[in-house]
Design a protein around this motif. Structure first.
Motif, mmCIF file in Angstrom:
data_model
loop_
_atom_site.group_PDB
_atom_site.id
_atom_site.type_symbol
_atom_site.label_atom_id
_atom_site.label_comp_id
_atom_site.label_asym_id
_atom_site.label_seq_id
_atom_site.Cartn_x
_atom_site.Cartn_y
_atom_site.Cartn_z
ATOM 1 N N LYS A 2 0.846 -1.197 0.000
ATOM 2 C CA LYS A 2 0.000 0.000 0.000
ATOM 3 C C LYS A 2 0.883 1.250 0.000
ATOM 4 C CE LYS A 2 -3.261 2.492 2.974
ATOM 5 N NZ LYS A 2 -2.454 3.637 3.345
ATOM 6 N N ARG A 3 0.487 2.199 -0.837
ATOM 7 C CA ARG A 3 1.216 3.459 -0.840
ATOM 8 C C ARG A 3 0.901 4.228 0.431
ATOM 9 N NH1 ARG A 3 4.366 5.363 -4.448
ATOM 10 N NH2 ARG A 3 4.620 7.600 -4.450
ATOM 11 N N LEU A 4 1.930 4.731 1.063
ATOM 12 C CA LEU A 4 1.745 5.439 2.328
ATOM 13 C C LEU A 4 1.902 6.931 2.070
ATOM 14 C CD1 LEU A 4 1.522 3.970 5.147
ATOM 15 C CD2 LEU A 4 3.793 4.884 5.583
ATOM 16 N N LEU A 33 12.253 8.187 -0.007
ATOM 17 C CA LEU A 33 11.049 7.528 0.499
ATOM 18 C C LEU A 33 10.140 7.093 -0.649
ATOM 19 C CD1 LEU A 33 10.025 9.659 3.618
ATOM 20 C CD2 LEU A 33 10.696 7.248 3.599
ATOM 21 N N ALA A 34 10.119 7.889 -1.713
ATOM 22 C CA ALA A 34 9.266 7.545 -2.862
ATOM 23 C C ALA A 34 9.658 6.176 -3.416
ATOM 24 C CB ALA A 34 9.382 8.617 -3.948
ATOM 25 N N ARG A 35 10.961 5.885 -3.395
ATOM 26 C CA ARG A 35 11.426 4.578 -3.887
ATOM 27 C C ARG A 35 10.983 3.441 -2.967
ATOM 28 N NH1 ARG A 35 15.846 7.962 -5.317
ATOM 29 N NH2 ARG A 35 17.041 7.464 -3.462
ATOM 30 N N GLU A 36 10.545 3.794 -1.759
ATOM 31 C CA GLU A 36 10.030 2.788 -0.811
ATOM 32 C C GLU A 36 8.501 2.786 -0.782
ATOM 33 O OE1 GLU A 36 12.268 0.812 0.550
ATOM 34 O OE2 GLU A 36 13.836 2.025 -0.385
ATOM 35 N N GLY A 37 7.902 3.462 -1.754
ATOM 36 C CA GLY A 37 6.444 3.473 -1.815
ATOM 37 C C GLY A 37 5.793 4.467 -0.870
ATOM 38 N N ALA A 469 16.158 5.646 4.350
ATOM 39 C CA ALA A 469 14.769 5.765 3.894
ATOM 40 C C ALA A 469 14.001 4.471 4.145
ATOM 41 C CB ALA A 469 14.732 6.135 2.412
ATOM 42 N N ARG A 470 14.686 3.324 3.995
ATOM 43 C CA ARG A 470 14.027 2.040 4.292
ATOM 44 C C ARG A 470 13.618 1.977 5.756
ATOM 45 N NH1 ARG A 470 17.791 -1.459 0.680
ATOM 46 N NH2 ARG A 470 16.716 -0.829 -1.206
ATOM 47 N N HIS A 471 14.514 2.485 6.572
ATOM 48 C CA HIS A 471 14.262 2.474 8.019
ATOM 49 C C HIS A 471 13.048 3.367 8.359
ATOM 50 C CE1 HIS A 471 16.705 1.818 11.932
ATOM 51 N NE2 HIS A 471 15.437 1.868 12.208
ATOM 52 N N TYR A 472 13.035 4.563 7.786
ATOM 53 C CA TYR A 472 11.889 5.467 8.019
ATOM 54 C C TYR A 472 10.601 4.851 7.489
ATOM 55 C CZ TYR A 472 14.422 9.668 9.587
ATOM 56 O OH TYR A 472 15.144 10.568 10.309
ATOM 57 N N ALA A 473 10.688 4.267 6.294
ATOM 58 C CA ALA A 473 9.475 3.710 5.678
ATOM 59 C C ALA A 473 8.914 2.592 6.562
ATOM 60 C CB ALA A 473 9.785 3.184 4.274
ATOM 61 N N ALA A 474 9.806 1.759 7.097
ATOM 62 C CA ALA A 474 9.351 0.665 7.974
ATOM 63 C C ALA A 474 8.691 1.236 9.224
ATOM 64 C CB ALA A 474 10.532 -0.229 8.336
ATOM 65 N N LEU A 475 9.309 2.274 9.777
ATOM 66 C CA LEU A 475 8.749 2.890 10.983
ATOM 67 C C LEU A 475 7.374 3.509 10.694
ATOM 68 C CD1 LEU A 475 10.732 4.890 13.578
ATOM 69 C CD2 LEU A 475 8.668 5.908 12.673
ATOM 70 N N PHE A 476 7.278 4.222 9.570
ATOM 71 C CA PHE A 476 5.998 4.855 9.212
ATOM 72 C C PHE A 476 4.919 3.797 8.994
ATOM 73 C CE2 PHE A 476 8.400 8.643 7.056
ATOM 74 C CZ PHE A 476 8.651 9.182 8.297
ATOM 75 N N ARG A 477 5.291 2.707 8.326
ATOM 76 C CA ARG A 477 4.297 1.652 8.052
ATOM 77 C C ARG A 477 3.815 1.010 9.342
ATOM 78 N NH1 ARG A 477 3.587 0.991 2.865
ATOM 79 N NH2 ARG A 477 5.364 1.528 1.555
ATOM 80 N N ALA A 478 4.762 0.739 10.229
ATOM 81 C CA ALA A 478 4.380 0.114 11.504
ATOM 82 C C ALA A 478 3.438 1.043 12.272
ATOM 83 C CB ALA A 478 5.631 -0.182 12.336
ATOM 84 N N LEU A 479 3.744 2.321 12.241
ATOM 85 C CA LEU A 479 2.903 3.288 12.952
ATOM 86 C C LEU A 479 1.512 3.371 12.319
ATOM 87 C CD1 LEU A 479 2.445 5.561 14.976
ATOM 88 C CD2 LEU A 479 3.688 7.101 13.436
ATOM 89 N N ALA A 480 1.493 3.428 10.988
ATOM 90 C CA ALA A 480 0.200 3.552 10.302
ATOM 91 C C ALA A 480 -0.653 2.317 10.541
ATOM 92 C CB ALA A 480 0.416 3.758 8.805
ATOM 93 N N ALA A 481 -0.007 1.155 10.695
ATOM 94 C CA ALA A 481 -0.760 -0.075 10.912
ATOM 95 C C ALA A 481 -1.435 -0.077 12.282
ATOM 96 C CB ALA A 481 0.168 -1.288 10.789
ATOM 97 N N HIS A 482 -0.846 0.674 13.223
ATOM 98 C CA HIS A 482 -1.446 0.760 14.576
ATOM 99 C C HIS A 482 -1.935 2.165 14.828
ATOM 100 C CE1 HIS A 482 1.421 -2.631 14.815
ATOM 101 N NE2 HIS A 482 0.382 -3.191 15.402
ATOM 102 N N ARG A 483 -2.548 2.702 13.825
ATOM 103 C CA ARG A 483 -2.940 4.105 13.884
ATOM 104 C C ARG A 483 -3.962 4.337 14.988
ATOM 105 N NH1 ARG A 483 -4.467 6.488 8.229
ATOM 106 N NH2 ARG A 483 -5.913 8.076 8.852
ATOM 107 N N PRO A 484 -3.718 5.347 15.817
ATOM 108 C CA PRO A 484 -4.694 5.626 16.863
ATOM 109 C C PRO A 484 -6.035 6.003 16.275
ATOM 110 C CG PRO A 484 -2.831 7.169 16.939
ATOM 111 C CD PRO A 484 -2.635 6.306 15.750
ATOM 112 N N ALA A 485 -7.116 5.594 16.924
ATOM 113 C CA ALA A 485 -8.441 5.895 16.393
ATOM 114 C C ALA A 485 -8.735 7.375 16.543
ATOM 115 C CB ALA A 485 -9.468 5.075 17.110
#
Ligand code: ADP
Length: 485
Positions: A2-4, A33-37, A469-485
């Motif tokens: 999924k594009r973030l 980051l764009a190269r990481e989607g 950028a891979r590291h940031y992308a992984a962190l952003f994805r993990a955060l988005a997956a547990h996004r606060p309601a």
């Protein structure tokens, strides 16, 4: 995958407005980051340098009154970025340094200038820009520190928030009376909220209320948990250590490439290091140094501040001269240090040169010319100049602190036979240890083969943005997956 979508909020972006490494990072990270989607849009204040760079900007919103005047949110492509610009002339249409007035003091309305930026970011985070619903908001440094706080206290659905610390020394503290004016409820003013030693702390607010905290090197991430490195915020940071990550910066390796750099007299690569000699001669001539290939040439490209250890370097100048070396310095900052370096250069003209000011082109020529780049910082969150130096075979001689410790491998301690060194480190940071490091550099340089091998290893170091950028992308994805309601 999924594009973030990420909204990056910052007060500087190279080349439109820059006082330090923050601007380089904010400018370079989105492409990596764009190269990481990950799609990034970057919100910055409409300083003159930003407004002038916009062509065909589209006005997305207008506000009749934003802290004393009208404002517009503009969307445009500039400097290779998808920019969102808060155009509020009464707050930002001021030439020169973005934080300081002509008298060198901070602008009196900085609290409002950066509250406006954060309020604008919070409204974008909650859907104000059609077609752009961010999954994550990344707030850079104190100027964006209110963003996580505003989103936290607003309640309701929101993106994940990341507070990124580029330098803990700059914290943004303002009078508590401004609480309501900047859009915060009374209960925000407490130890778990934005209150910080009797003030509203913008950086503190971000550190207390963001979902994740990042800083720009693993060693700095550990240092800021200690009373010595925490600048008053170590207690809070220890409390939040479970969400704190250190991710090294990179540099734009297309912009900083000795094989293609237009600012060099002679371009080179690791197999053609002898070509650096033409750059060295040109730099020596340009700065009024003796044009002597046999003189070891140290370089400095730095803000002239105590953080950067520039007072220690001043004290070490007699030793540097005694070793038969030269120094070329490019920097601006604290007036007493500027004056002291200018005076030292005037005293010993052929051996010391000080260019007081800011010069992109000269910075490139310096990196492609000097034998070693000195970075004697007392603390250094990441440091970018040593990364440029590695890439240009300007052997970095650095204090073993923060990101300098993480990016340079000491030539001696790795055992020369093991052949893993990429520079010289010294610790603890003192005049004496800096002098010893200067001596070690000159001694190593006398053996041409050893030095060339050291340069080649430095140049082989991965200093680009792909890994960070891979590291940031992984962190952003993990955060988005547990996004606060
Ligand atoms: P900081 O952000 O603490 O000043 P960094 O090493 O992280 O230090 O980033 C500094 C950036 O600014 C680098 O890109 C460096 O090349 C550049 N820089 C610093 N001083 C000057 C100067 N006087 N002229 C040109 N570039 C400079």
């Amino acid at each position: 995958m999924k594009r973030l979508r990420v909204l990056s909020v910052a007060s500087e972006v190279y080349p439109l407005v820059k006082t330090g490494g923050l601007a380089d990072v904010v400018a370079a990270l989105p492409a990596a980051l764009a190269r990481e989607g990950v799609e990034t849009r970057t919100l910055v204040p409409g300083y003159p340098g930003v407004i002038d760079a916009l062509h065909g900007a589209e006005a997305i919103h207008t506000h009749a009154h934003l802290h004393g005047g009208p404002a517009r949110l503009l969307a445009a492509h500039a400097a290779g970025l998808d920019l969102l610009v808060l155009d509020a002339p009464h707050l930002y249409a001021r030439p020169g340094n973005p934080y300081l007035g002509p008298d060198g003091a901070p602008w009196a309305d900085n609290a409002l200038r950066f509250a406006a930026l954060a309020q604008c970011a919070a409204s974008i985070a909650r859907g104000a820009v059609p077609g752009f619903a961010p999954d994550v908001v990344q707030a850079h440094d104190w100027q964006a520190g209110l963003v996580p706080a505003l989103l936290h206290y607003a309640g309701g659905p929101r993106p994940g928030t990341v507070m990124t610390v580029h330098n803990l020394a700059f914290q943004g503290q303002f009078p508590p009376e401004l609480l309501a004016t900047i859009g915060l409820p009374p209960h925000a003013y407490g130890i778990d909220g934005v209150e910080y030693y009797g003030t509203i702390g913008y950086l503190k607010a971000g550190l207390a209320l963001a979902d994740r905290i990042t800083t720009v090197s693993p060693t700095y991430a550990a240092e800021i948990l200690t009373p010595e490195g925490g600048m008053g915020l170590d207690g809070l940071l220890r409390h939040r250590a479970d969400v704190l990550t250190g991710i090294l910066n990179g540099i734009d390796d297309a912009l900083w490439n000795p094989e293609t750099d237009v600012h060099l007299v002679q371009r080179f690569d690791a197999s053609h290091l002898a070509r650096r000699a033409a750059n060295k001669a040109a730099l020596q001539a340009r700065l009024g140094l003796d044009v002597a290939p046999s003189a070891f040439l140290f370089g400095v490209v730095s803000r002239l501040t105590l953080q950067k250890g520039m007072d220690l370097l001043l004290e070490a100048l007699p030793t540097l001269i005694r070793h038969g070396a030269q120094l070329a310095l490019l920097g601006a900052g604290d007036k007493p240090l500027e004056d002291a370096f200018a005076a030292a250069a005037a005293r010993i003209p052929g051996r010391l040169a000080a260019v007081i000011g800011y010069g992109e082109s000269l910075a490139h020529l310096m990196q492609g010319s000097v034998d070693a780049l000195l970075v004697p910082s007392r603390f250094e969150p990441c440091g970018l100049t040593q990364l440029c130096a590695l890439r240009y075979g300007a052997v970095p001689v650095v204090a073993r602190v923060g990101g300098l410790a993480d990016t340079v491998i000491d030539a001696d301690e790795s055992a020369p036979a093991a052949g893993t060194g990429t520079g010289i480190q010294f610790a603890p940071v003192s005049r004496g240890n800096l002098e010893l490091a200067i001596g070690r550099a000159v001694a190593l340089w006398r053996d041409v083969g050893t030095w060339r091998a050291l340069q080649a290893r430095a140049m082989a170091t991965d200093v680009g943005w792909t890994r960070p950028a891979r590291h940031y992308a992984a962190l952003f994805r993990a955060l988005a997956a547990h996004r606060p309601a």
